[in-house]
Design an enzyme around this catalytic site. Structure first.
Site, PDB file in Angstrom:
ATOM      1  CE  LYS A 107     -30.057  67.410   1.232  1.00 21.52           C
ATOM      2  NZ  LYS A 107     -28.897  66.897   0.451  1.00 21.52           N
ATOM      3  CG  LEU A 142     -31.776  77.902   2.760  1.00 25.29           C
ATOM      4  CD1 LEU A 142     -33.075  78.402   2.167  1.00 25.29           C
ATOM      5  CD2 LEU A 142     -31.334  76.644   2.033  1.00 25.29           C
ATOM      6  CG  LEU A 143     -25.210  79.114  -0.117  1.00 29.83           C
ATOM      7  CD1 LEU A 143     -24.643  78.523  -1.406  1.00 29.83           C
ATOM      8  CD2 LEU A 143     -24.092  79.725   0.718  1.00 29.83           C
ATOM      9  CG  ASP A 157     -25.191  62.176  -6.299  1.00 24.39           C
ATOM     10  OD1 ASP A 157     -25.283  62.095  -7.528  1.00 24.39           O
ATOM     11  OD2 ASP A 157     -26.030  62.756  -5.588  1.00 24.39           O
ATOM     12  CD  GLU A 209     -25.374  75.737  -7.365  1.00 27.14           C
ATOM     13  OE1 GLU A 209     -25.412  76.805  -6.697  1.00 27.14           O
ATOM     14  OE2 GLU A 209     -26.348  74.987  -7.504  1.00 27.14           O
ATOM     15  CG  ASP A 259     -27.257  69.031  -3.130  1.00 22.35           C
ATOM     16  OD1 ASP A 259     -27.937  69.332  -2.146  1.00 22.35           O
ATOM     17  OD2 ASP A 259     -27.523  69.408  -4.289  1.00 22.35           O
TER      18      ASP A 259
END
Length: 500
Positions: A206, A312-313, A379, A384, A399
């Site tokens: 990001k 990353l997962l 936000d 998950e 996020d």
């Protein structure tokens, strides 16, 4: 299986067409999936997989050698470190339940090897080809890249253990590993890139959109706020300090836009958005719903750009995840309010609705609300979980880029789950109390944790001070709940027993 990093002409590589949003070329994705398939049983056949090789896996939670690894993990902390003292506190040594085979996301096949083809090479081999390359005394687990060890260590109770000896190495890899592919991630409202390393590891990048001292304008709606790279970094460390450990590791990184994105991308749609600004800086903007235009371009100095790199997962084809709509989701409308904003007894109906009617799911959601309030993140519309573990597992806190946008004002509505349900894990409450004391002050321990990041200082000082103020407000809310309940057992749900 041998995989070779790209040493080809970088401009020629742009001619390879990859649809915008593809995380990586299809052939590379197959290789990446093959790695985990080689080293683990699939989710549907875990019980049939071989037992893990304990000699290789003892570095994870609950295995011999923890004290030595503890010392290694703490090696970067100076004498008198508040962060080190915090992690030594009994509240940060409450054991997690014993992890059985069915509690592991993956079960390792101890016969599979993974090794560098030769010293200094970017070629990797697996299976029998690696047998002749294993150094004497090394186990198969020792041959796995750090990102794969991280994936293997995920279980029903945590993404990573408290004193994970892998963490410093994984963070260093995110900050320093050579980037061989950069493509835009599909979905989402703002620009994000998937970056790939020579050892098959990947990270979510990001880019920097705001300076440290900028605040979100007061007239901005929460759903149109910027996603901040430094918020992702700070959220990871804050989550760890709260002992949740539900955010994948994140490191800051200074990226060369030309060499590490433009020259190597195979994403044609992304490549079309690069340009040189009038000031001579390299810029790009990608394709997304918000802020992807020439007016909102991301520009380097002249081609250096800060960003966050999140591990990353495991791919969802190997470890399925379920997305849950938060009961306290906002309306995402300029004038409409959500039901929870209008109904003071809203929590009563949530308590009667699966999966919140049993287990610790509601309490985990309240943990997440506390994390979001401390960061100022409004936000949080979904969360998950790993599908394999059903409802009896932790929530993934993903996020977090819209956190840490303001320090001069707080948003009490983020605490609605706590205020309306008046329930909190006893362990969470005790740790919050601890972090409000001078020896373990939240702003101090987070400042210390962030000082190790390559982009330090990650947060402006007013954001750190705001954490202490917000922490006090969380404790006030719990205090009001205790006063109304009369008996603390109705508010503080005991999950610590006799350990403290």
């Amino acid at each position: 299986m041998i995989w070779r990093s790209c040493g080809c002409n970088t401009k020629a590589s742009k001619a390879v067409s990859v649809p915008s949003g593809s995380p990586m070329p299809a052939s590379l994705k197959k290789l990446s999936l093959r790695i985990l398939q080689d080293f683990s049983g699939s989710n549907g056949s875990l019980e049939k997989s071989s037992q893990p090789e304990r000699a290789g896996l003892h570095t994870r939670t609950g295995e011999p050698g923890v004290q030595q690894q503890h010392e290694e993990a703490n090696a970067g902390w100076t004498k008198g470190s508040k962060l080190a003292a915090l992690f030594e506190h009994p509240l940060y040594n409450i054991p997690v339940p014993e992890v059985t085979e069915k509690d592991k996301l993956f079960v390792v096949n101890p016969k599979e090897k993974f090794s560098l083809h030769s010293s200094g090479s970017d070629k990797w081999v697996s299976s029998s080809k690696a047998e002749t390359l294993l150094p004497t005394g090394k186990t198969t687990y020792d041959t796995y890249p750090t990102w794969l060890k991280f994936h293997i260590g995920i279980n029903r109770y945590e993404l990573y253990p408290r004193r994970d000896p892998l963490l410093p190495t994984l963070l260093r890899d995110l900050a320093t590993q050579r980037i061989i592919s950069s493509v835009q991630k599909s979905g989402g409202t703002q620009l994000k890139l998937i970056m790939t390393f020579p050892n098959y590891g990947q990270a979510l990048f990001k880019p920097m959109k705001q300076t440290r001292d900028q605040e979100t304008p007061i007239d901005f709606f929460y759903f149109s706020d910027f996603e901040r790279h430094n918020a992702e970094i700070a959220a990871f460390h804050l989550d760890r300090i709260l002992d949740f450990r539900r955010i994948p590791p994140v490191s800051g990184r200074l990226v060369n836009i030309t060499k590490e994105i433009w020259d190597i991308t195979t994403d044609k749609k992304l490549a079309k958005t690069f340009f040189i600004s009038p000031a001579g800086n390299v810029c790009f903007y990608g394709e997304c719903s918000y802020y992807c235009s020439t007016e909102h371009a991301l520009c380097g100095k002249p081609d250096r750009l800060e960003g966050s790199m999140a591990a990353l997962l495991p791919d969802k084809t190997l470890a399925k995840r379920r997305s849950w709509r938060s009961p306290w989701r906002r309306s995402y409308h300029k004038s409409k309010k959500a039901e929870w904003e209008l109904n003071p007894n809203y929590c009563a109906q949530v308590r009667e609705t699966p999966p919140y009617d049993r287990g610790h799911r509601l309490l985990d959601l309240i943990d997440m609300a506390i994390l979001d309030f401390l960061m100022g993140n409004m936000d949080r519309h979904h969360y998950e979980t790993f599908e394999k573990f059903g409802n009896d597992t932790f929530l993934l806190h993903l996020d977090n880029g819209r956190g840490f946008g303001t320090h001069s004002r707080d948003e009490p509505s983020i605490l609605a789950p706590l205020q309306q349900c008046c329930s909190i894990k006893k362990s969470t409450y005790l740790r919050l109390q601890l972090l409000a004391t001078q020896p373990y002050r939240l702003s101090d321990v987070l400042r210390e944790a962030l000082a190790t990041d390559p982009l330090a200082p990650v947060l402006a000082e007013p954001h750190l001070q705001a954490l202490d103020r917000r922490l006090g407000k969380v404790l006030v809310v719990v205090g009001h709940c205790l006063a109304r309940a009369g008996h603390q057992e109705k508010v503080l749900v005991d999950d610590v027993g006799s350990w403290v």
